[in-house]
Write a protein that holds these residues in place. Structure first.
Motif, PDB file in Angstrom:
ATOM      1  N   GLU A   1      -0.691  16.960 -44.717  1.00  0.00           N
ATOM      2  CA  GLU A   1      -1.585  15.963 -45.539  1.00  0.00           C
ATOM      3  C   GLU A   1      -0.813  15.766 -47.230  1.00  0.00           C
ATOM      4  N   GLU A   2      -0.546  16.606 -47.531  1.00  0.00           N
ATOM      5  CA  GLU A   2       0.537  16.419 -48.853  1.00  0.00           C
ATOM      6  C   GLU A   2       1.579  15.441 -48.621  1.00  0.00           C
ATOM      7  N   ALA A   3       2.166  15.840 -47.356  1.00  0.00           N
ATOM      8  CA  ALA A   3       3.500  14.892 -47.285  1.00  0.00           C
ATOM      9  C   ALA A   3       3.247  13.511 -46.872  1.00  0.00           C
ATOM     10  N   VAL A   4       2.129  13.352 -46.311  1.00  0.00           N
ATOM     11  CA  VAL A   4       1.949  11.878 -45.812  1.00  0.00           C
ATOM     12  C   VAL A   4       1.427  10.932 -46.615  1.00  0.00           C
ATOM     13  N   ALA A   5       0.698  11.726 -47.742  1.00  0.00           N
ATOM     14  CA  ALA A   5      -0.529  10.902 -48.510  1.00  0.00           C
ATOM     15  C   ALA A   5       0.009   9.614 -49.178  1.00  0.00           C
ATOM     16  N   ASP A   6       1.214   9.656 -49.471  1.00  0.00           N
ATOM     17  CA  ASP A   6       1.564   8.032 -50.274  1.00  0.00           C
ATOM     18  C   ASP A   6       2.824   7.972 -49.424  1.00  0.00           C
ATOM     19  N   ALA A   7       3.173   8.018 -48.107  1.00  0.00           N
ATOM     20  CA  ALA A   7       4.474   7.952 -47.456  1.00  0.00           C
ATOM     21  C   ALA A   7       4.300   6.647 -46.813  1.00  0.00           C
ATOM     22  N   ASP A   8       5.157   5.779 -46.939  1.00  0.00           N
ATOM     23  CA  ASP A   8       5.200   4.277 -46.311  1.00  0.00           C
ATOM     24  C   ASP A   8       5.577   4.389 -44.881  1.00  0.00           C
TER      25      ASP A   8
ATOM     26  N   PRO B   1      -3.329   3.464 -44.558  1.00  0.00           N
ATOM     27  CA  PRO B   1      -3.833   2.677 -43.662  1.00  0.00           C
ATOM     28  C   PRO B   1      -2.607   1.735 -43.325  1.00  0.00           C
ATOM     29  N   ASP B   2      -1.860   1.497 -44.088  1.00  0.00           N
ATOM     30  CA  ASP B   2      -0.674   0.569 -43.863  1.00  0.00           C
ATOM     31  C   ASP B   2       0.587   1.409 -43.629  1.00  0.00           C
ATOM     32  N   ALA B   3       0.482   2.764 -43.404  1.00  0.00           N
ATOM     33  CA  ALA B   3       1.759   3.569 -43.336  1.00  0.00           C
ATOM     34  C   ALA B   3       2.103   3.463 -41.662  1.00  0.00           C
ATOM     35  N   ILE B   4       3.474   3.039 -41.522  1.00  0.00           N
ATOM     36  CA  ILE B   4       4.179   3.243 -40.293  1.00  0.00           C
ATOM     37  C   ILE B   4       4.318   4.648 -39.753  1.00  0.00           C
ATOM     38  N   ILE B   5       4.021   4.724 -38.396  1.00  0.00           N
ATOM     39  CA  ILE B   5       4.143   6.221 -37.945  1.00  0.00           C
ATOM     40  C   ILE B   5       5.257   6.147 -36.724  1.00  0.00           C
TER      41      ILE B   5
ATOM     42  N   PRO C   1      -4.544   9.480 -30.187  1.00  0.00           N
ATOM     43  CA  PRO C   1      -5.250   9.849 -31.284  1.00  0.00           C
ATOM     44  C   PRO C   1      -4.849   9.491 -32.713  1.00  0.00           C
ATOM     45  N   VAL C   2      -3.785   8.256 -32.786  1.00  0.00           N
ATOM     46  CA  VAL C   2      -3.608   7.719 -33.998  1.00  0.00           C
ATOM     47  C   VAL C   2      -4.502   6.741 -34.336  1.00  0.00           C
ATOM     48  N   SER C   3      -4.835   6.748 -35.556  1.00  0.00           N
ATOM     49  CA  SER C   3      -5.918   5.678 -36.089  1.00  0.00           C
ATOM     50  C   SER C   3      -4.912   4.641 -36.326  1.00  0.00           C
ATOM     51  N   ARG C   4      -5.436   3.578 -35.993  1.00  0.00           N
ATOM     52  CA  ARG C   4      -4.715   2.195 -36.171  1.00  0.00           C
ATOM     53  C   ARG C   4      -3.414   2.101 -35.183  1.00  0.00           C
ATOM     54  N   PRO C   5      -3.562   2.454 -33.938  1.00  0.00           N
ATOM     55  CA  PRO C   5      -2.268   2.663 -33.116  1.00  0.00           C
ATOM     56  C   PRO C   5      -1.375   1.476 -33.244  1.00  0.00           C
TER      57      PRO C   5
ATOM     58  N   ALA D   1       5.365  -3.579 -37.387  1.00  0.00           N
ATOM     59  CA  ALA D   1       5.837  -2.176 -37.530  1.00  0.00           C
ATOM     60  C   ALA D   1       7.158  -1.902 -36.905  1.00  0.00           C
ATOM     61  N   VAL D   2       7.223  -2.868 -35.926  1.00  0.00           N
ATOM     62  CA  VAL D   2       8.911  -2.919 -35.422  1.00  0.00           C
ATOM     63  C   VAL D   2       9.761  -3.217 -36.386  1.00  0.00           C
ATOM     64  N   ALA D   3       9.568  -4.338 -36.998  1.00  0.00           N
ATOM     65  CA  ALA D   3      10.249  -4.764 -37.911  1.00  0.00           C
ATOM     66  C   ALA D   3      10.573  -3.832 -39.089  1.00  0.00           C
TER      67      ALA D   3
END
Length: 330
Positions: free
Chosen positions: A91-98, A124-128, A143-147, A177-179
């Motif tokens: 949670e700490e790692a991803v909190a402000d990750a792009d 919400p706009d982070a690419i996973i 299980p990914v929100s906003r797949p 997301a691909v780009a």
């Protein structure tokens, strides 16, 4: 579709990016090194803060050795110290990750659990991305929100030194997301190829097809493992750093390939059935570089230039191998 960049200006665009790598083992740690050396600020997370910190320390020690061996540029470890950090948890790692790269063990239950946590805690706009090498991206996306922001971003081992990265969108992945994923990977100095979400993707389908045939040759007593490795290394494997299978076929002549398939079919009619994509080109008179049209459509007038490059490349490869000496295998 492939693309690459080695432009330092492009790498500088990573400077404002915040990235998280979830899974700090050999693959995840190597990916974190690549992205941090590319200029991004990279958080490293694992099952515990202690594991993440231990692997962070290991990556710095590795970097010192890579610098000493001339594999990383001078100052690489200092760059890692500035750009790489160990988070206490996901949670700490991803909190402000792009961008977030999942690199946990290749077990779907573990990946699903991890990706659910990532999706819930990330912006919400982070690419996973997932570094899976074989598991369906569509299945992993469940299980990914906003797949639509989820895709495969598959680095190869060892990731600091292998330039190719597979980008694998599932049917619902957005073009944005691909780009974004490609841009990030290019800024770290890697090359990408976008492929469809099928079992094994492209890299492992090719890799395991070769291994499967090699294993059968050894099992049947046709050659020893050492002899197979020798032939692969010193013949078509010698070409592969410079040319892919379609360029090699074009230079050999597609009519030659077509004839060889017919010969192989005498003993292996199903295993070596002629690919329709090959027979269609031969029937159309498109035989590769000799006719100026084939898989890659190299103009006939450029054939001398291509052959000159090929010969120079192979001599340079042999010189490199001579300079390195034999691999310490036996």
């Amino acid at each position: 579709m492939t693309e690459t960049t080695n432009n330092p200006a492009a790498a500088s665009t990573n400077g404002s990016r915040k990235i998280a790598v979830i899974g700090s083992g050999y693959m995840g740690g190597g990916i974190a090194q690549v992205l941090a050396l590319g200029g991004a600020r990279v958080a490293l997370a694992d099952v515990s803060a202690e594991v993440a910190q231990s692997n962070y320390d290991r990556l710095l020690v590795e970097s010192d050795q890579f610098v000493a061996d001339g594999l990383f540029p001078a100052g690489a470890t200092e760059i890692l110290k500035q750009n790489l950090w160990a988070a206490k948890d996901i949670e700490e790692a991803v909190a402000d990750a792009d961008f977030i790269e999942e690199a946990v063990p290749e077990v779907i239950a573990i990946k699903h659990q991890t990706l659910a946590r990532i999706g819930e805690a990330a912006k919400p706009d982070a690419i996973i991305g997932s570094n899976t090498s074989t598991i369906s991206i569509a299945e992993l996306s469940q299980p990914v929100s906003r797949p639509e922001r989820f895709l495969g971003v598959h680095f190869s081992n060892p990731s600091p030194f292998i330039p190719g990265v597979e980008i694998i969108p599932h049917a619902g992945t957005s073009a944005a997301a691909v780009a974004a994923a490609r841009d990030l990977v290019h800024a770290a100095g890697k090359q990408t190829a976008v492929v469809k979400d099928v079992t094994g993707f492209v890299l492992n389908r090719l890799q395991y097809a070769l291994f499967h045939e090699a294993a059968q040759l050894v099992e049947q007593g046709i050659a020893t493992a050492d002899d197979v490795d020798t032939l692969v290394r010193t013949t078509f494997g010698f070409r592969l750093p410079f040319f892919g299978p379609f360029a090699i076929a074009d230079m050999a002549g597609l009519d030659v390939y077509n004839f060889c398939y017919q010969s192989l079919q005498k003993d292996f009619p199903e295993r070596f059935a002629t690919p329709k994509i090959l027979s269609d080109l031969v029937e159309a008179g498109k035989l590769g570089t000799k006719t100026g049209a084939g898989f890659l459509n190299v103009p006939a007038e450029r054939t001398p230039e291509l052959i000159a490059y090929r010969n120079k490349a192979y001599v340079a490869m042999q010189k490199l191998l001579d300079d390195l000496g034999p691999a310490p295998i036996s």
